[in-house]
Write a protein that holds these residues in place. Structure first.
Motif, mmCIF file in Angstrom:
data_model
loop_
_atom_site.group_PDB
_atom_site.id
_atom_site.type_symbol
_atom_site.label_atom_id
_atom_site.label_comp_id
_atom_site.label_asym_id
_atom_site.label_seq_id
_atom_site.Cartn_x
_atom_site.Cartn_y
_atom_site.Cartn_z
ATOM 1 N N ILE A 169 0.892 -1.083 0.084
ATOM 2 C CA ILE A 169 -0.032 0.090 -0.144
ATOM 3 C C ILE A 169 0.964 1.126 0.097
ATOM 4 N N ASN A 170 1.889 1.362 0.799
ATOM 5 C CA ASN A 170 2.552 2.518 0.956
ATOM 6 C C ASN A 170 3.546 2.725 -0.163
ATOM 7 N N ILE A 171 4.234 1.532 -0.470
ATOM 8 C CA ILE A 171 5.022 1.813 -1.608
ATOM 9 C C ILE A 171 4.249 2.607 -2.654
ATOM 10 N N GLY A 172 3.143 2.011 -3.284
ATOM 11 C CA GLY A 172 2.263 2.836 -4.068
ATOM 12 C C GLY A 172 1.909 4.173 -3.745
ATOM 13 N N ALA A 173 1.743 4.391 -2.602
ATOM 14 C CA ALA A 173 1.424 5.691 -1.930
ATOM 15 C C ALA A 173 2.574 6.723 -2.096
ATOM 16 N N MET A 174 3.695 6.245 -1.831
ATOM 17 C CA MET A 174 4.944 6.842 -1.841
ATOM 18 C C MET A 174 5.559 7.221 -3.285
ATOM 19 N N LEU A 175 5.487 6.375 -4.134
ATOM 20 C CA LEU A 175 5.817 6.530 -5.652
ATOM 21 C C LEU A 175 4.850 7.567 -6.212
ATOM 22 N N ILE A 357 6.543 5.225 6.074
ATOM 23 C CA ILE A 357 5.780 4.050 6.577
ATOM 24 C C ILE A 357 6.665 2.861 5.852
ATOM 25 N N VAL A 358 7.051 2.901 4.597
ATOM 26 C CA VAL A 358 7.930 1.936 3.950
ATOM 27 C C VAL A 358 9.290 1.644 4.722
ATOM 28 N N LEU A 359 9.765 2.853 5.187
ATOM 29 C CA LEU A 359 11.038 2.757 6.108
ATOM 30 C C LEU A 359 10.652 2.310 7.427
ATOM 31 N N PHE A 360 9.795 2.543 8.162
ATOM 32 C CA PHE A 360 9.679 1.925 9.409
ATOM 33 C C PHE A 360 8.629 0.803 9.695
ATOM 34 N N ALA A 361 8.087 0.243 8.768
ATOM 35 C CA ALA A 361 7.003 -0.753 8.846
ATOM 36 C C ALA A 361 7.939 -2.108 9.262
ATOM 37 N N LEU A 362 8.835 -2.419 8.399
ATOM 38 C CA LEU A 362 9.618 -3.688 8.968
ATOM 39 C C LEU A 362 9.965 -3.714 10.287
ATOM 40 N N PRO A 363 10.980 -2.630 10.608
ATOM 41 C CA PRO A 363 11.282 -2.355 11.906
ATOM 42 C C PRO A 363 10.298 -2.647 13.288
ATOM 43 N N PHE A 364 9.017 -1.742 12.756
ATOM 44 C CA PHE A 364 8.039 -1.892 13.688
ATOM 45 C C PHE A 364 7.486 -3.598 13.737
ATOM 46 N N SER A 365 7.552 -3.996 12.759
ATOM 47 C CA SER A 365 6.862 -5.555 12.832
ATOM 48 C C SER A 365 7.747 -6.270 13.551
ATOM 49 N N ALA A 366 9.298 -6.080 13.401
ATOM 50 C CA ALA A 366 10.205 -6.753 14.265
ATOM 51 C C ALA A 366 10.112 -6.540 15.753
ATOM 52 N N MET A 421 6.872 12.567 10.136
ATOM 53 C CA MET A 421 7.537 11.582 10.812
ATOM 54 C C MET A 421 6.722 11.052 12.060
ATOM 55 N N PHE A 422 6.410 11.891 12.901
ATOM 56 C CA PHE A 422 5.747 11.513 14.043
ATOM 57 C C PHE A 422 4.202 11.187 13.880
ATOM 58 N N ILE A 423 3.666 11.760 12.740
ATOM 59 C CA ILE A 423 2.405 11.348 12.467
ATOM 60 C C ILE A 423 2.234 10.005 11.950
ATOM 61 N N THR A 424 3.312 9.511 11.086
ATOM 62 C CA THR A 424 3.751 8.369 10.497
ATOM 63 C C THR A 424 3.759 7.181 11.678
ATOM 64 N N THR A 425 4.646 7.485 12.606
ATOM 65 C CA THR A 425 4.757 6.591 13.664
ATOM 66 C C THR A 425 3.443 6.363 14.494
ATOM 67 N N GLY A 426 2.820 7.476 14.824
ATOM 68 C CA GLY A 426 1.517 7.351 15.077
ATOM 69 C C GLY A 426 0.561 6.384 14.530
#
Length: 524
Positions: A169-175, A357-366, A421-426
């Motif tokens: 979703i967010n790769i598409g939304a970023m590009l 989102i793309v940057l943080f999603a996998l670290p958040f999942s881990a 960035m803070f909105i995204t982590t939220g």
């Protein structure tokens, strides 16, 4: 949109494999192969959706010369309707079409809508938005539910699978804002809209290819092919769905329209945008409340209390999106008028959130998996409280930027980036977690309907976001040249108020955590 923290109980719906069967089928990289077809289908669908969204308000203000109030009103109405239709789309898929046919129908309608935006005419403009609204109703709730159906009951990979899907979703939304925003800014608005249409067409082809290759197994088929093929007035029920979808288009176009337009053969036609208020608050909301109440009475005690938790989470996500959805309207205009845009144009700033989102999603999942193993993972209501608080902090950063403005009333783009960035982590604390909890906590026979309710929260949030965004309105002529210290103070004062209110709702979520935790009955 799903990233969760704990072992999930899968959703086995009427269209999924029966309990005890393995619905995963062929695998790739440790997940059902169908997940990756859905990943790319959703990636390109979101490319089209967010590419158009990044351009829409700027197009209305700078090209159509609408005032801020009119442009924000149309944008809010569009956002409200585009997230209201999934309620009906989910119900139709549950009872008649099945997920696959609903997704295909939605994809076709949205592709037509994005291409229609590339035609310069008011009728095509409103008709295109109506096509996207109806198409999204069929596409959005059912592709998310189809992801959940790929995993068998109790599969520990399910949370990670939703996270991968959320990445698409967010790769598409970023590009999308980068590409569509560039084309729209450099070559013309309609090149940007055309690129969004091409993205939707690619998504349609990806999903169609997945259905042909059999990677979805028996998931997403119609609950009864006989009922679907049954004829009513000489036409099959399935065909009636497509026909009525097309017939509904003028209704949605009328709900979007707010102003006066010359229509050949009819002359000048004026319509009041308050029609959508009546539909949402006096018709739609009571109907949803009645259906929810009926289901609360019908289910057993555990299902009832879990469903109440879903309703509370839906309330908090509505609050979150009401503030978050300033991104497509007031924050985009703020970026154009009061931010020193050194390496992005205003439309392209819409890519900042999905980039994080793309940057943080996998670290958040881990991180959630690590906390889960350490038995330190916060419960879902606590995550909601923390997420809303982070969103509030992001808006406070936007507000504080006024203290560092230059003589022209412009602030550094880094304030915009840091706030996002803070909105995204939220967002990562609430949106992916919440979506997975909907599929876990909802009674299995109405899961697509409840998923539609979850997206309906965004409908009401967009409408509320429009009310908030109108508080920032500084343009009456729609000339796109408004800026300076006056507009900066208008924007940042509203952003500061959003920050304080968000902190208040975060506290409320914390106070309700003990009772919500109890009513979740073992689901983390």
């Amino acid at each position: 949109m799903s990233l969760t923290e704990h072992t999930a109980t899968d959703v086995i719906t009427e269209h999924s494999a029966p309990i005890g069967a393995d619905p995963t089928g062929p695998e790739m990289f440790g997940h059902p192969k169908g997940l990756f077809y859905l990943f790319f289908a959703e990636l390109w669908e979101r490319f089209s959706f967010y590419g158009m969204r990044a351009l829409l308000v700027l197009y209305m203000v700078n090209e159509l010369l609408y005032s801020d109030n009119v442009a924000i009103g149309i944008y809010a109405a569009y956002g409200a309707l585009v997230y209201a239709t999934p309620v009906l789309g989910g119900m139709i898929a549950d009872k008649l079409l099945g997920y696959r046919k609903a997704i295909m129908l939605g994809a076709v309608l949205m592709a037509l809508g994005h291409f229609a935006l590339a035609i310069e005419h008011p009728i095509f403009f409103y008709g295109a938005l109506a096509l996207i609204i109806v198409g999204n109703g069929f596409f959005k709730p059912n592709i998310s539910t189809l992801v959940g159906s790929l995993y068998k009951q109790g599969d520990k990979r399910r949370d990670a699978g939703f996270t991968i899907f959320y990445m698409g979703i967010n790769i598409g939304a970023m590009l999308a804002p980068l590409i569509c925003g560039y084309l729209g800014h450099e070559y013309g608005w309609h090149y940007g809209f055309g690129a969004a249409g091409i993205g939707m067409l690619i998504g349609l082809i990806m999903f169609w290819n997945g259905t042909r290759s059999g990677v979805f197994g028996q998931n997403g088929l119609p609950p009864s092919q006989e009922v679907l093929n049954e004829k009513v007035a000489g036409v099959t029920r399935g065909a009636w769905v497509s026909i009525l979808s097309v017939v509904s288009l003028p209704i949605f176009a009328i709900l979007l329209f707010n102003g006066t337009m010359d229509i050949p053969g009819l002359g000048q036609v004026s319509l009041d945008g308050s029609l959508i208020d009546i539909i949402m608050y006096y018709i739609l909301l009571p109907v949803i409340a009645i259906v929810l109440f009926y289901n609360l009475v019908k289910v057993d005690k555990v299902e009832r209390e879990r469903l109440i938790v879903v309703i509370l989470l839906t309330f908090f996500i509505t609050v979150f999106w009401s503030f978050f959805e300033q991104a497509g309207s007031s924050l985009t205009l703020f970026a154009e008028r009061n931010v020193n845009l050194t390496f992005l144009n205003a439309a392209q700033t819409n890519s900042i959130n999905p980039f994080f989102i793309v940057l943080f999603a996998l670290p958040f999942s881990a991180m959630w998996l690590f906390f889960s193993k350490m038995r330190m993972n916060p419960f879902t209501p606590v995550k909601f409280a923390l997420g809303i608080a982070q969103l509030g902090l992001g808006f406070m950063i936007f507000a504080w930027s006024a203290n560092y403005a230059d003589a022209d009333g412009r602030v550094s783009i880094w304030f915009l980036i840091l706030g996002y960035m803070f909105i995204t982590t939220g967002e990562l604390f609430v949106s992916p977690v919440g979506l997975s909890k909907v599929t876990e906590l909802s009674p299995v026979k109405i899961v697509s309907f409840i998923m539609g309710i979850w997206f309906l929260s965004s409908s009401f949030a967009h409408h509320i976001a429009g009310i908030i965004a109108k508080l920032t309105s500084v343009s009456g002529s729609g000339d796109g040249e408004v800026g300076g210290m006056d507009s900066l103070l208008v924007y940042t004062s509203v952003f500061e108020q959003i920050g304080y209110v968000a902190f208040g709702f975060a506290l409320l979520a914390l106070l309700l955590t003990p009772i919500m935790r109890k009513w979740m009955h073992g689901i983390h």
